[in-house]
Design a protein around this motif. Structure first.
Motif, PDB file in Angstrom:
ATOM      1  N   PHE A   1       0.816  -1.217   0.000  1.00 34.48           N
ATOM      2  CA  PHE A   1       0.000   0.000   0.000  1.00 34.48           C
ATOM      3  C   PHE A   1       0.855   1.275   0.000  1.00 34.48           C
ATOM      4  O   PHE A   1       0.407   2.324  -0.486  1.00 34.48           O
ATOM      5  CB  PHE A   1      -0.968  -0.006   1.182  1.00 34.48           C
ATOM      6  CG  PHE A   1      -2.163  -0.888   0.962  1.00 34.48           C
ATOM      7  CD1 PHE A   1      -3.267  -0.430   0.268  1.00 34.48           C
ATOM      8  CD2 PHE A   1      -2.173  -2.194   1.421  1.00 34.48           C
ATOM      9  CE1 PHE A   1      -4.365  -1.233   0.045  1.00 34.48           C
ATOM     10  CE2 PHE A   1      -3.270  -3.013   1.213  1.00 34.48           C
ATOM     11  CZ  PHE A   1      -4.373  -2.532   0.515  1.00 34.48           C
ATOM     12  N   SER A   2       2.087   1.209   0.514  1.00 34.82           N
ATOM     13  CA  SER A   2       2.980   2.360   0.425  1.00 34.82           C
ATOM     14  C   SER A   2       3.371   2.624  -1.027  1.00 34.82           C
ATOM     15  O   SER A   2       3.366   3.777  -1.488  1.00 34.82           O
ATOM     16  CB  SER A   2       4.236   2.142   1.269  1.00 34.82           C
ATOM     17  OG  SER A   2       3.925   2.070   2.627  1.00 34.82           O
ATOM     18  N   LEU A   3       3.731   1.574  -1.742  1.00 37.14           N
ATOM     19  CA  LEU A   3       4.057   1.730  -3.165  1.00 37.14           C
ATOM     20  C   LEU A   3       2.857   2.267  -3.938  1.00 37.14           C
ATOM     21  O   LEU A   3       2.993   3.161  -4.789  1.00 37.14           O
ATOM     22  CB  LEU A   3       4.505   0.385  -3.746  1.00 37.14           C
ATOM     23  CG  LEU A   3       5.904  -0.089  -3.343  1.00 37.14           C
ATOM     24  CD1 LEU A   3       6.137  -1.522  -3.819  1.00 37.14           C
ATOM     25  CD2 LEU A   3       6.972   0.838  -3.923  1.00 37.14           C
ATOM     26  N   PHE A   4       1.681   1.734  -3.638  1.00 40.44           N
ATOM     27  CA  PHE A   4       0.459   2.213  -4.289  1.00 40.44           C
ATOM     28  C   PHE A   4       0.233   3.694  -3.985  1.00 40.44           C
ATOM     29  O   PHE A   4      -0.093   4.493  -4.870  1.00 40.44           O
ATOM     30  CB  PHE A   4      -0.733   1.386  -3.813  1.00 40.44           C
ATOM     31  CG  PHE A   4      -2.053   1.836  -4.387  1.00 40.44           C
ATOM     32  CD1 PHE A   4      -2.404   1.527  -5.684  1.00 40.44           C
ATOM     33  CD2 PHE A   4      -2.942   2.576  -3.606  1.00 40.44           C
ATOM     34  CE1 PHE A   4      -3.621   1.944  -6.218  1.00 40.44           C
ATOM     35  CE2 PHE A   4      -4.159   3.007  -4.115  1.00 40.44           C
ATOM     36  CZ  PHE A   4      -4.497   2.683  -5.427  1.00 40.44           C
ATOM     37  N   GLY A   5       0.430   4.092  -2.705  1.00 39.98           N
ATOM     38  CA  GLY A   5       0.232   5.480  -2.319  1.00 39.98           C
ATOM     39  C   GLY A   5       1.240   6.411  -2.978  1.00 39.98           C
ATOM     40  O   GLY A   5       0.890   7.520  -3.412  1.00 39.98           O
ATOM     41  N   ILE A   6       2.504   5.983  -3.064  1.00 36.67           N
ATOM     42  CA  ILE A   6       3.538   6.811  -3.698  1.00 36.67           C
ATOM     43  C   ILE A   6       3.212   7.044  -5.168  1.00 36.67           C
ATOM     44  O   ILE A   6       3.323   8.171  -5.685  1.00 36.67           O
ATOM     45  CB  ILE A   6       4.918   6.146  -3.530  1.00 36.67           C
ATOM     46  CG1 ILE A   6       5.358   6.222  -2.062  1.00 36.67           C
ATOM     47  CG2 ILE A   6       5.956   6.806  -4.430  1.00 36.67           C
ATOM     48  CD1 ILE A   6       6.571   5.381  -1.741  1.00 36.67           C
ATOM     49  N   ILE A   7       2.791   5.974  -5.856  1.00 37.10           N
ATOM     50  CA  ILE A   7       2.442   6.111  -7.274  1.00 37.10           C
ATOM     51  C   ILE A   7       1.203   6.980  -7.445  1.00 37.10           C
ATOM     52  O   ILE A   7       1.164   7.886  -8.294  1.00 37.10           O
ATOM     53  CB  ILE A   7       2.214   4.716  -7.899  1.00 37.10           C
ATOM     54  CG1 ILE A   7       3.525   3.914  -7.902  1.00 37.10           C
ATOM     55  CG2 ILE A   7       1.661   4.842  -9.318  1.00 37.10           C
ATOM     56  CD1 ILE A   7       3.352   2.455  -8.251  1.00 37.10           C
ATOM     57  N   LEU A   8       0.182   6.737  -6.620  1.00 40.80           N
ATOM     58  CA  LEU A   8      -1.089   7.458  -6.748  1.00 40.80           C
ATOM     59  C   LEU A   8      -0.919   8.952  -6.465  1.00 40.80           C
ATOM     60  O   LEU A   8      -1.481   9.803  -7.179  1.00 40.80           O
ATOM     61  CB  LEU A   8      -2.125   6.859  -5.789  1.00 40.80           C
ATOM     62  CG  LEU A   8      -3.511   7.513  -5.768  1.00 40.80           C
ATOM     63  CD1 LEU A   8      -4.199   7.328  -7.114  1.00 40.80           C
ATOM     64  CD2 LEU A   8      -4.362   6.919  -4.647  1.00 40.80           C
ATOM     65  N   PHE A   9      -0.145   9.298  -5.420  1.00 43.65           N
ATOM     66  CA  PHE A   9      -0.036  10.691  -5.000  1.00 43.65           C
ATOM     67  C   PHE A   9       1.223  11.386  -5.510  1.00 43.65           C
ATOM     68  O   PHE A   9       1.500  12.514  -5.092  1.00 43.65           O
ATOM     69  CB  PHE A   9      -0.073  10.774  -3.466  1.00 43.65           C
ATOM     70  CG  PHE A   9      -1.404  10.405  -2.870  1.00 43.65           C
ATOM     71  CD1 PHE A   9      -2.491  11.260  -2.974  1.00 43.65           C
ATOM     72  CD2 PHE A   9      -1.578   9.192  -2.214  1.00 43.65           C
ATOM     73  CE1 PHE A   9      -3.717  10.929  -2.428  1.00 43.65           C
ATOM     74  CE2 PHE A   9      -2.806   8.845  -1.668  1.00 43.65           C
ATOM     75  CZ  PHE A   9      -3.883   9.717  -1.776  1.00 43.65           C
ATOM     76  N   SER A  10       1.977  10.737  -6.395  1.00 38.08           N
ATOM     77  CA  SER A  10       3.206  11.368  -6.898  1.00 38.08           C
ATOM     78  C   SER A  10       2.945  12.712  -7.574  1.00 38.08           C
ATOM     79  O   SER A  10       3.724  13.663  -7.362  1.00 38.08           O
ATOM     80  CB  SER A  10       3.952  10.416  -7.842  1.00 38.08           C
ATOM     81  OG  SER A  10       3.114   9.991  -8.902  1.00 38.08           O
ATOM     82  N   PRO A  11       1.864  12.893  -8.370  1.00 33.31           N
ATOM     83  CA  PRO A  11       1.610  14.234  -8.932  1.00 33.31           C
ATOM     84  C   PRO A  11       1.368  15.280  -7.840  1.00 33.31           C
ATOM     85  O   PRO A  11       1.843  16.415  -7.947  1.00 33.31           O
ATOM     86  CB  PRO A  11       0.354  14.020  -9.792  1.00 33.31           C
ATOM     87  CG  PRO A  11       0.346  12.569 -10.110  1.00 33.31           C
ATOM     88  CD  PRO A  11       0.905  11.903  -8.889  1.00 33.31           C
ATOM     89  N   VAL A  12       0.631  14.890  -6.777  1.00 31.27           N
ATOM     90  CA  VAL A  12       0.362  15.824  -5.677  1.00 31.27           C
ATOM     91  C   VAL A  12       1.658  16.173  -4.957  1.00 31.27           C
ATOM     92  O   VAL A  12       1.898  17.348  -4.608  1.00 31.27           O
ATOM     93  CB  VAL A  12      -0.654  15.212  -4.690  1.00 31.27           C
ATOM     94  CG1 VAL A  12      -0.904  16.151  -3.511  1.00 31.27           C
ATOM     95  CG2 VAL A  12      -1.964  14.890  -5.400  1.00 31.27           C
ATOM     96  N   MET A  13       2.514  15.194  -4.737  1.00 33.41           N
ATOM     97  CA  MET A  13       3.768  15.444  -4.032  1.00 33.41           C
ATOM     98  C   MET A  13       4.700  16.336  -4.851  1.00 33.41           C
ATOM     99  O   MET A  13       5.361  17.226  -4.315  1.00 33.41           O
ATOM    100  CB  MET A  13       4.446  14.113  -3.665  1.00 33.41           C
ATOM    101  CG  MET A  13       3.727  13.367  -2.544  1.00 33.41           C
ATOM    102  SD  MET A  13       4.676  11.996  -1.832  1.00 33.41           S
ATOM    103  CE  MET A  13       4.366  10.712  -3.033  1.00 33.41           C
ATOM    104  N   ILE A  14       4.735  16.113  -6.153  1.00 32.79           N
ATOM    105  CA  ILE A  14       5.577  16.960  -7.013  1.00 32.79           C
ATOM    106  C   ILE A  14       5.065  18.395  -7.008  1.00 32.79           C
ATOM    107  O   ILE A  14       5.841  19.356  -6.869  1.00 32.79           O
ATOM    108  CB  ILE A  14       5.606  16.387  -8.450  1.00 32.79           C
ATOM    109  CG1 ILE A  14       6.346  15.039  -8.464  1.00 32.79           C
ATOM    110  CG2 ILE A  14       6.275  17.374  -9.403  1.00 32.79           C
ATOM    111  CD1 ILE A  14       6.237  14.290  -9.771  1.00 32.79           C
ATOM    112  N   ALA A  15       3.745  18.555  -7.142  1.00 31.17           N
ATOM    113  CA  ALA A  15       3.156  19.900  -7.132  1.00 31.17           C
ATOM    114  C   ALA A  15       3.388  20.591  -5.790  1.00 31.17           C
ATOM    115  O   ALA A  15       3.674  21.805  -5.740  1.00 31.17           O
ATOM    116  CB  ALA A  15       1.663  19.811  -7.433  1.00 31.17           C
TER     117      ALA A  15
END
Length: 512
Positions: free
Chosen positions: A325-339
């Motif tokens: 679920f951490s890998l899933f969360g990193i992939i899912l929220f990567s655009p939000v984290m970059i922004a």
């Protein structure tokens, strides 16, 4: 065993006192040189016998399936006739075999160490499994479709495979016990003659995986000798708490008579915060309870007081859960984290990430990652001054990401690499305070929330106890919910908390 029995009575009393918040928090004590040196020797993790028996269950299931399929291919052939029925029956029989071996206690450590002395136990379990399979086939009227030669060959081949793998495992188990690869690290609480009798009884058990690391006792050397059965007394009970935070201890064995109820309760009130099994030695008392009231170390009876939470295979399942679920969360929220990283950089000077020391599992200090939400020159890594509503230290971007918990997203990487779990008690800063009082001074038994790995989200947070801690009641309620989570943990509970988190974050009136 009734509530009037002393053993059950003090256990119930202890549990009630824990629930009612009557526990004292012991101050940290420095260890003497010998105790610290011994603790350092046990910093690494060993392999538990439960993990070995669990792996053996999987291995035997796979092996029995392989033997059954191999005989089917060699004797019956690989044609379409009963193409799925044979594999289904083989898998069912193998699963039944593992279940019957488990019922026969064939995965107990003492049995794994002596397979040839337990041939009858192994044979009867395998025979019972295939007997149940044959009975099922007879009642359902499909047994005539299967080859009798195949079934008989699988019976002989399967038993041979079980015996062979167990002989090999016993060789490795004995070697691993000698080398300390497989061991349960135990500390004896209480000294004197009772402790000596207990140690002698444990050491008398053949192929014993218990490694005694030392003795701790509050009594002085006149009442409790400095050396008991060859093991040194390393300190008092408060020093034991520090010893267990350095060494990876699996078990505390309290060697005190049942009649010393007040002293046992006093010890439990200090020791229960540790992430270990706590057992009361029952080898010297004259009371006799039903066999299921005891657990055993070899033939030495123990009364189970507390169990280490999320242990052995539960910890494996939780770690897999965290990684997936951490890998899933990193992939899912990567655009939000970059922004968010870009917005922080444009909004104010300083680093994108904020690093803070917090309490982790067993009170170890860990470094937790967050997006920086405050002006860099006003950041407070110690968290001595909590963030309040309209706090001038918080940036414009910081106010938004704190309100929406976007600042917590980098903790997916903490969970992926293992310092945090996705779900668990939220970690507090090492110096976190409520009205100039440290959290552990506000809440008795506060450190019991560190018996499991802290989490990115938790039961307290989705239950409304999120945000600023501006009163003693708030930290008490958080701790209460954290302890409730630990006592009732399951993978399904983690899933519930994880999926409710984004919904409950919409109600963010307490986050500043």
């Amino acid at each position: 065993m009734t509530e009037n029995d002393p053993a059950l009575r003090y256990t119930l009393e202890a549990v009630r006192s824990f629930r009612d918040g009557e526990l004292a928090t012991a101050p940290r004590r420095e260890l003497n040189d010998m105790a610290r040196q011994i603790a350092q020797q046990y910093r690494g993790d060993g392999m538990s016998s439960n993990m070995v028996s669990g792996l053996l269950r999987i291995a035997e299931f796979v092996l029995l399936c392989a033997v059954g399929l191999l005989i089917r291919v060699v004797y019956v052939g690989q044609g379409p006739w009963l193409a799925w029925e044979y594999p289904a029956v083989i898998a069912s029989g193998s699963l039944l075999a593992v279940a019957f071996l488990n019922v026969a206690e064939a995965y107990q450590f003492r049995i794994l160490s002596r397979p040839l002395q337990n041939l009858a136990r192994l044979g009867l379990a395998w025979m019972a499994a295939l007997g149940a399979l044959a009975t099922m086939g007879f009642l359902l009227k499909w047994s005539e479709d299967f080859s009798r030669v195949w079934f008989g060959s699988w019976f002989l081949g399967g038993f041979t495979a079980i015996l062979l793998v167990r002989v090999i495992v016993s060789i490795f188990v004995k070697r691993w016990v000698r080398n300390g690869v497989i061991e349960r690290r135990a500390v004896i609480v209480g000294g004197g003659q009772a402790a000596e009798m207990l140690i002698r009884s444990i050491e008398a058990q053949p192929y014993n995986d218990i490694r005694i690391c030392g003795i701790f006792d509050d009594r002085d050397d006149r009442r409790s000798p400095a050396i008991v059965a060859g093991y040194p007394k390393l300190g008092n009970i408060n020093e034991l708490l520090e010893f267990a935070r350095i060494a990876h201890i699996d078990m505390l064995i309290v060697s005190l008579p049942l009649t010393a109820e007040s002293r046992v309760l006093t010890l439990l009130k200090k020791l229960w915060i540790l992430p270990v099994d706590i057992r009361l030695s029952a080898h010297t008392h004259n009371l006799h309870f039903r066999p299921r009231s005891y657990s055993f170390i070899g033939q030495v009876p123990m009364l189970d007081i507390f169990d280490k939470p999320i242990n052995d295979w539960d910890s494996v399942a939780k770690r897999i859960f965290d990684i997936v679920f951490s890998l899933f969360g990193i992939i899912l929220f990567s655009p939000v984290m970059i922004a968010t990283a870009i917005a922080i950089k444009l909004d104010s000077k300083g680093p994108i990430l904020f690093r803070q020391k917090r309490h982790g599992f067993n009170n170890e200090e860990i470094e937790v990652l967050k997006f920086r939400s405050m002006f860099s020159e006003q950041c407070d890594p110690t968290a001595k001054q909590a963030v309040t509503k309209n706090d001038p230290r918080v940036t414009r971007v910081g106010r938004f990401i704190r309100k929406t918990s976007i600042d917590e997203l980098p903790q997916f990487f903490n969970a992926l690499f293992g310092s945090l779990s996705l779900v668990g008690p939220r970690p507090h800063a090492v110096s976190a305070q409520s009205h100039d009082t440290l959290f552990y001074e506000v809440v008795d038994g506060y450190f019991a929330r560190h018996r499991v790995k802290p989490g990115v989200t938790g039961w307290a947070q989705i239950s409304g106890w999120r945000g600023e801690i501006d009163s003693s009641d708030k930290i008490r309620m958080r701790t209460e919910y954290d302890l409730d989570y630990i006592e009732n943990w399951s993978i399904w509970f983690d899933l519930k908390i994880l999926f409710l988190t984004p919904i409950r974050l919409l109600r963010s009136e307490n986050a500043y």
